[in-house]
Write a protein that holds these residues in place. Structure first.
Motif, PDB file in Angstrom:
ATOM      1  N   THR A 176      -1.556 -11.510   4.729  1.00  0.00           N
ATOM      2  CA  THR A 176      -1.587 -10.976   3.101  1.00  0.00           C
ATOM      3  C   THR A 176      -0.615  -8.944   3.402  1.00  0.00           C
ATOM      4  OG1 THR A 176      -3.719 -11.533   2.797  1.00  0.00           O
ATOM      5  CG2 THR A 176      -3.042  -9.630   1.744  1.00  0.00           C
ATOM      6  N   ARG A 177      -0.900  -8.473   4.097  1.00  0.00           N
ATOM      7  CA  ARG A 177      -0.684  -7.036   4.945  1.00  0.00           C
ATOM      8  C   ARG A 177       0.980  -7.220   5.003  1.00  0.00           C
ATOM      9  NH1 ARG A 177      -3.992  -3.558   2.460  1.00  0.00           N
ATOM     10  NH2 ARG A 177      -5.841  -2.923   4.005  1.00  0.00           N
ATOM     11  N   ILE A 178       1.608  -8.207   5.167  1.00  0.00           N
ATOM     12  CA  ILE A 178       3.306  -7.882   5.276  1.00  0.00           C
ATOM     13  C   ILE A 178       4.236  -8.502   4.352  1.00  0.00           C
ATOM     14  CG2 ILE A 178       4.825  -9.193   6.335  1.00  0.00           C
ATOM     15  CD1 ILE A 178       2.982  -9.906   8.884  1.00  0.00           C
ATOM     16  N   LYS A 179       3.025  -9.648   3.752  1.00  0.00           N
ATOM     17  CA  LYS A 179       3.737  -9.746   2.084  1.00  0.00           C
ATOM     18  C   LYS A 179       3.267  -9.240   1.396  1.00  0.00           C
ATOM     19  CE  LYS A 179       1.500 -14.534   1.516  1.00  0.00           C
ATOM     20  NZ  LYS A 179       1.136 -15.584   1.492  1.00  0.00           N
ATOM     21  N   GLU A 180       2.651  -7.842   1.532  1.00  0.00           N
ATOM     22  CA  GLU A 180       2.561  -6.484   0.564  1.00  0.00           C
ATOM     23  C   GLU A 180       4.310  -5.349   0.355  1.00  0.00           C
ATOM     24  OE1 GLU A 180      -2.329  -6.861  -0.527  1.00  0.00           O
ATOM     25  OE2 GLU A 180      -1.101  -5.282   1.793  1.00  0.00           O
ATOM     26  N   PHE A 181       3.564  -5.667   2.450  1.00  0.00           N
ATOM     27  CA  PHE A 181       5.067  -4.834   2.339  1.00  0.00           C
ATOM     28  C   PHE A 181       6.400  -5.241   2.245  1.00  0.00           C
ATOM     29  CE2 PHE A 181       8.896  -5.065   6.004  1.00  0.00           C
ATOM     30  CZ  PHE A 181       9.031  -3.706   5.739  1.00  0.00           C
ATOM     31  N   HIS A 182       6.291  -6.882   2.109  1.00  0.00           N
ATOM     32  CA  HIS A 182       7.710  -7.960   1.615  1.00  0.00           C
ATOM     33  C   HIS A 182       7.697  -7.333   0.093  1.00  0.00           C
ATOM     34  CE1 HIS A 182       8.975  -9.612   5.490  1.00  0.00           C
ATOM     35  NE2 HIS A 182       9.558  -8.752   4.678  1.00  0.00           N
ATOM     36  N   ALA A 183       6.958  -7.226  -0.379  1.00  0.00           N
ATOM     37  CA  ALA A 183       6.873  -6.772  -2.421  1.00  0.00           C
ATOM     38  C   ALA A 183       7.977  -5.919  -2.476  1.00  0.00           C
ATOM     39  CB  ALA A 183       5.699  -6.929  -2.963  1.00  0.00           C
ATOM     40  N   PHE A 184       7.921  -4.866  -1.214  1.00  0.00           N
ATOM     41  CA  PHE A 184       8.403  -3.685  -1.455  1.00  0.00           C
ATOM     42  C   PHE A 184      10.428  -3.579  -0.234  1.00  0.00           C
ATOM     43  CE2 PHE A 184       5.113  -2.386  -3.500  1.00  0.00           C
ATOM     44  CZ  PHE A 184       4.836  -2.077  -4.165  1.00  0.00           C
ATOM     45  N   ALA A 186      12.676  -5.631   2.296  1.00  0.00           N
ATOM     46  CA  ALA A 186      13.193  -7.457   2.215  1.00  0.00           C
ATOM     47  C   ALA A 186      13.827  -7.344   3.543  1.00  0.00           C
ATOM     48  CB  ALA A 186      15.201  -7.196   1.622  1.00  0.00           C
ATOM     49  N   ILE A 187      13.523  -6.074   5.107  1.00  0.00           N
ATOM     50  CA  ILE A 187      13.018  -6.439   5.831  1.00  0.00           C
ATOM     51  C   ILE A 187      12.948  -7.719   7.226  1.00  0.00           C
ATOM     52  CG2 ILE A 187      12.692  -5.317   8.811  1.00  0.00           C
ATOM     53  CD1 ILE A 187      12.952  -2.757   6.683  1.00  0.00           C
ATOM     54  N   PRO A 188      12.845  -8.519   7.392  1.00  0.00           N
ATOM     55  CA  PRO A 188      11.791  -9.431   8.777  1.00  0.00           C
ATOM     56  C   PRO A 188      11.018  -9.168   9.168  1.00  0.00           C
ATOM     57  CG  PRO A 188      13.957 -10.332   8.886  1.00  0.00           C
ATOM     58  CD  PRO A 188      14.562  -8.702   8.043  1.00  0.00           C
ATOM     59  N   VAL A 189      10.165  -9.731   9.108  1.00  0.00           N
ATOM     60  CA  VAL A 189       8.470  -9.034  10.204  1.00  0.00           C
ATOM     61  C   VAL A 189       7.910 -10.580  10.758  1.00  0.00           C
ATOM     62  CG1 VAL A 189       6.732  -7.959   9.973  1.00  0.00           C
ATOM     63  CG2 VAL A 189       7.785  -8.049   8.515  1.00  0.00           C
ATOM     64  N   LEU A 190       8.605  -9.982  12.087  1.00  0.00           N
ATOM     65  CA  LEU A 190       7.759 -11.027  13.534  1.00  0.00           C
ATOM     66  C   LEU A 190       5.874 -10.916  13.542  1.00  0.00           C
ATOM     67  CD1 LEU A 190       8.847 -13.661  14.557  1.00  0.00           C
ATOM     68  CD2 LEU A 190       9.497 -11.819  16.909  1.00  0.00           C
ATOM     69  N   GLY A 191       5.789 -11.910  13.532  1.00  0.00           N
ATOM     70  CA  GLY A 191       4.266 -11.303  14.230  1.00  0.00           C
ATOM     71  C   GLY A 191       4.348 -12.280  15.487  1.00  0.00           C
ATOM     72  N   LEU A 192       3.969 -11.050  16.912  1.00  0.00           N
ATOM     73  CA  LEU A 192       3.919 -11.816  17.775  1.00  0.00           C
ATOM     74  C   LEU A 192       2.273 -11.350  18.292  1.00  0.00           C
ATOM     75  CD1 LEU A 192       6.228  -9.067  19.613  1.00  0.00           C
ATOM     76  CD2 LEU A 192       6.711 -11.857  19.587  1.00  0.00           C
ATOM     77  N   ARG A 193       1.795 -12.750  18.811  1.00  0.00           N
ATOM     78  CA  ARG A 193       0.492 -13.362  19.420  1.00  0.00           C
ATOM     79  C   ARG A 193       0.643 -12.479  20.682  1.00  0.00           C
ATOM     80  NH1 ARG A 193       2.112 -17.738  16.021  1.00  0.00           N
ATOM     81  NH2 ARG A 193       0.694 -17.766  14.148  1.00  0.00           N
ATOM     82  N   GLU A 194      -1.147 -12.130  20.868  1.00  0.00           N
ATOM     83  CA  GLU A 194      -1.234 -11.540  21.977  1.00  0.00           C
ATOM     84  C   GLU A 194      -0.766 -12.479  22.961  1.00  0.00           C
ATOM     85  OE1 GLU A 194      -4.136  -8.401  21.691  1.00  0.00           O
ATOM     86  OE2 GLU A 194      -2.011  -9.019  21.311  1.00  0.00           O
ATOM     87  N   GLU A 221       8.732 -19.310   2.515  1.00  0.00           N
ATOM     88  CA  GLU A 221       6.845 -19.047   3.156  1.00  0.00           C
ATOM     89  C   GLU A 221       7.445 -18.362   4.583  1.00  0.00           C
ATOM     90  OE1 GLU A 221       4.534 -20.245   2.381  1.00  0.00           O
ATOM     91  OE2 GLU A 221       5.158 -19.842  -0.007  1.00  0.00           O
ATOM     92  N   PRO A 222       6.284 -18.196   4.964  1.00  0.00           N
ATOM     93  CA  PRO A 222       6.626 -17.818   6.445  1.00  0.00           C
ATOM     94  C   PRO A 222       6.795 -19.413   7.654  1.00  0.00           C
ATOM     95  CG  PRO A 222       4.665 -16.788   5.768  1.00  0.00           C
ATOM     96  CD  PRO A 222       4.501 -18.111   5.069  1.00  0.00           C
ATOM     97  N   VAL A 223       7.367 -18.760   8.639  1.00  0.00           N
ATOM     98  CA  VAL A 223       7.694 -19.969   9.959  1.00  0.00           C
ATOM     99  C   VAL A 223       7.129 -19.101  11.000  1.00  0.00           C
ATOM    100  CG1 VAL A 223       9.789 -21.162  10.838  1.00  0.00           C
ATOM    101  CG2 VAL A 223       9.813 -20.347   8.359  1.00  0.00           C
ATOM    102  N   GLU A 224       6.795 -21.030  12.017  1.00  0.00           N
ATOM    103  CA  GLU A 224       5.791 -20.990  12.825  1.00  0.00           C
ATOM    104  C   GLU A 224       7.555 -21.130  14.001  1.00  0.00           C
ATOM    105  OE1 GLU A 224       3.043 -19.997  14.349  1.00  0.00           O
ATOM    106  OE2 GLU A 224       2.239 -19.677  12.327  1.00  0.00           O
TER     107      GLU A 224
END
Length: 235
Positions: A176-184, A186-194, A221-224
């Motif tokens: 949700t937070r990353i979607k909020e970032f993408h509302a403003f 266009a930079i891609p975001v990579l979610g890195l798991r532990e 949509e997010p991609v794995e």
């Protein structure tokens, strides 16, 4: 030629500090008798000396000496002269504010891009992206800019957590937070798991570790992404 390990975390559950990365770090910093540590993020508010000692004890296992940047009168020169650099985790707002305070952000970026081996964990990984705007940290201090090192041409969200099925928690998820970032933005975001990290060698950026990473693109949509994925074209 970039030569970086950009890790989600320093410590996995049940393991010691940097233990899960140590075999890779031995290769990554091969030929380095000593490395420079940047302790500015100060996790849990520990002092620079306490943080540096913790890191030094870990790197002693692979016979590498660690000196904290705060120990030197001329931090710019010591960055330029460093054989290897490690920026640890903690609070990204504090880390970024300190790098700007001492006028080190641009110099650190240029030094790493020229090939000095670099390790970042958590906050030290956050700053490898284009901006720190996808950090999880509280804004405990106000940095003069959100712009960071730009070692990779996208943003990172270390410690990425998936929504827990059946959870009654009413707060926002990381997605949700990353979607909020993408509302403003266009930079891609990579979610890195532990336990995941990026290995950056020259023009090649590869996902390492046992887990997938989650890629977020604006209005998609997010991609794995599987471990081993090539992210070199992501921008």
């Amino acid at each position: 030629m970039r030569n970086c390990i950009i890790a989600s975390t320093s410590t996995l559950h049940g393991g010691g500090y940097l233990d899960y990365l140590m075999a890779d770090l031995k290769l990554h910093f091969a030929g380095c008798q000593s490395i420079l540590f940047i302790p500015f993020a100060r996790p849990s508010g520990i002092t620079h000396d306490e943080y540096t000692l913790k890191v030094a004890q870990a790197f002693a296992k692979i016979d590498i000496e660690v000196r904290g940047i705060h120990e030197f009168e001329n931090p710019k020169k010591v960055i330029q002269d460093a054989k290897g650099i490690f920026t640890g985790g903690g609070n990204t707002f504090l880390l970024v504010s300190q790098l700007y305070k001492f006028d080190l952000m641009h110099l650190l970026s240029e030094t790493v891009k020229k090939g000095t081996p670099y390790l970042g964990t958590s906050a030290g990984s956050n700053i490898c992206g284009l901006s720190m705007q996808t950090t999880n940290d509280m804004p405990i201090i106000y940095p003069p800019s959100f712009q960071t090192l730009g070692i990779v041409p996208f943003n990172l969200n270390p410690h990425y957590l998936d929504p827990i099925e059946g959870s009654t928690h009413m707060g926002e998820t990381r997605e949700t937070r990353i979607k909020e970032f993408h509302a403003f933005n266009a930079i891609p975001v990579l979610g890195l798991r532990e336990g995941s990290w990026l290995e950056v060698k020259g023009d090649v950026v590869a996902l390492k570790g046992d887990l997938k990473a989650r890629l977020f693109l604006q209005n998609q949509e997010p991609v794995e992404l599987e471990s081993g994925s090539d992210l070199s074209s992501l921008k």
